[in-house]
Design a protein around this motif. Sequence first.
Motif, short mmCIF file in Angstrom:
data_model
loop_
_atom_site.label_atom_id
_atom_site.label_comp_id
_atom_site.label_asym_id
_atom_site.label_seq_id
_atom_site.Cartn_x
_atom_site.Cartn_y
_atom_site.Cartn_z
N VAL A 54 33.69 -64.05 4.20
CA VAL A 54 32.50 -64.26 4.65
C VAL A 54 31.59 -64.67 3.40
CG1 VAL A 54 30.43 -63.45 6.38
CG2 VAL A 54 32.77 -62.61 6.83
N GLY A 55 30.90 -65.45 3.49
CA GLY A 55 29.96 -65.95 2.50
C GLY A 55 30.62 -65.85 1.06
N PRO A 56 31.17 -67.06 0.71
CA PRO A 56 31.70 -67.14 -0.75
C PRO A 56 30.72 -67.44 -1.74
CG PRO A 56 32.06 -69.12 0.64
CD PRO A 56 31.66 -68.23 1.42
N VAL A 75 33.98 -68.62 4.83
CA VAL A 75 32.79 -69.18 5.80
C VAL A 75 31.39 -68.84 5.33
CG1 VAL A 75 31.38 -68.81 8.16
CG2 VAL A 75 34.21 -68.44 8.02
N GLU A 76 30.91 -70.04 5.03
CA GLU A 76 29.44 -70.30 4.14
C GLU A 76 28.46 -70.89 5.12
OE1 GLU A 76 28.41 -68.65 1.11
OE2 GLU A 76 26.40 -69.61 2.28
N ILE A 77 27.58 -70.14 5.25
CA ILE A 77 26.18 -70.90 5.98
C ILE A 77 25.47 -71.79 5.58
CG2 ILE A 77 24.51 -69.13 5.21
CD1 ILE A 77 23.56 -69.00 8.34
N ALA A 124 34.78 -59.46 1.52
CA ALA A 124 33.43 -60.15 1.34
C ALA A 124 32.48 -59.23 0.45
CB ALA A 124 32.71 -60.50 2.55
N ASN A 125 31.60 -59.93 -0.09
CA ASN A 125 30.43 -59.43 -0.57
C ASN A 125 29.17 -59.84 0.32
OD1 ASN A 125 27.90 -58.51 -2.09
ND2 ASN A 125 28.24 -60.19 -3.65
N LEU A 126 28.99 -58.85 1.40
CA LEU A 126 28.14 -59.44 2.36
C LEU A 126 26.82 -59.50 2.08
CD1 LEU A 126 29.61 -57.31 5.59
CD2 LEU A 126 29.87 -59.65 5.17
N1 SAM Z 1 30.72 -64.11 -2.37
C1 SAM Z 1 29.53 -64.42 -3.40
C2 SAM Z 1 29.54 -63.44 -4.39
O1 SAM Z 1 30.13 -62.17 -4.42
O2 SAM Z 1 29.04 -63.77 -5.52
C3 SAM Z 1 28.27 -64.57 -2.57
C4 SAM Z 1 27.77 -63.16 -2.00
S1 SAM Z 1 26.10 -63.23 -1.58
C5 SAM Z 1 25.93 -61.58 -1.39
C6 SAM Z 1 26.28 -63.61 0.21
C7 SAM Z 1 26.65 -64.84 0.60
O3 SAM Z 1 26.78 -65.04 2.21
C8 SAM Z 1 26.03 -66.07 0.39
O4 SAM Z 1 26.64 -67.14 -0.30
C9 SAM Z 1 25.06 -66.73 1.64
O5 SAM Z 1 24.91 -67.84 1.59
C10 SAM Z 1 26.11 -66.24 2.64
N2 SAM Z 1 25.67 -66.06 4.12
C11 SAM Z 1 24.43 -65.41 4.52
N3 SAM Z 1 24.42 -65.25 5.65
C12 SAM Z 1 25.57 -65.94 6.08
C13 SAM Z 1 25.96 -66.11 7.63
N4 SAM Z 1 25.30 -65.58 8.66
N5 SAM Z 1 27.41 -66.62 7.82
C14 SAM Z 1 28.00 -66.96 6.60
N6 SAM Z 1 27.78 -66.82 5.27
C15 SAM Z 1 26.40 -66.20 5.18
#
Ligand code: SAM
Length: 285
Positions: A54-56, A75-77, A124-126
């Motif tokens: 979740v959130g790449p 899955v990326e928003i 994930a890193n949420l």
């Molecule tokens: N995985 C990457 C890293 O570790 O560097 C990014 C982590 S960052 C904390 C959270 C990621 O989740 C961001 O890319 C953000 O755009 C995405 N994101 C935020 N809300 C989301 C949602 N409701 N559904 C999917 N992705 C989401």
Amino acid sequence: MLKLTSPSTIRYIMDKYGFRFSKSLGQNFLIDEGTVNRIVANAEVGPEDMVLEVGPGIGVMTQVLAAHAEKVVAVEIDSSLLPVLNETLDGLDNVEVVHGDILKIDVKALLNEHFGDRKPKVVANLPYYVTTPILMRFLEERLPVSEIVVMIQKEVAERMTASPSTKAYGSLSIAVQYYCEAAVVQKVPPTVFMPQPSVESLVIRLKLREKPCVELVNPDFFFKLVKAAFGQRRKTLLNALSAGLSMPKDKILTALEEVEILPNIRGEALSIEEFARLANAFEEI
Ligand code: SAM
């Protein structure tokens, strides 16, 4: 392949794609290779594993997951990250990026489409602003995943994994532990992110139970009871339940006696099994 943990690579990406960090989407990207590798190692991702991320972000963990797993769906928003991911994940043919909001998309259909009857691990890193709704969605909807290994805000991780009679123990601990075994597996300081968050982080592992750890006659009432017990933490269990459930004390005393729980203890002393016995006793009186 671009070294995505390097701040200069992130700056290059920002320039090339006009990308700007969104605070409201919880965008704090990992810039430490060791931390990324340790999260993937803690998730024990191997060649036979399916992974849902979740959130790449820009794909820093996705690359490592892809190197270990059979298949990764991310899955990326944020649509502005899609062209970035197109470049950073280019050539990784076991990765698919899905554009969507994990809270709104039909996750069950997505899992079925990409993984069939195989249960993926969620790694994930949420985004911290929606950690609890995301995790509770997976748990409450009983989505078919085997394990969840995620980095979240320290305080929330402590509440989710807390034991009875501790400060962090509360209705969130019970809501999570009803569905899974929960443990903290890794500490992460703010310095390994860009930009740095104002909070510390922990990685937790949630191993989903085949069935909830207690049998409940009425799950809705169980969760109402738990909420009432923790609603006013300083009150005795009897008073907290009477106020929170708007129920006469004699009825509560009868149920407490039935399961041999003292009325003057605090709700936080009760284990999930004791809450379950008590909730079930109310159904019988
Ligand atoms: N995985 C990457 C890293 O570790 O560097 C990014 C982590 S960052 C904390 C959270 C990621 O989740 C961001 O890319 C953000 O755009 C995405 N994101 C935020 N809300 C989301 C949602 N409701 N559904 C999917 N992705 C989401």
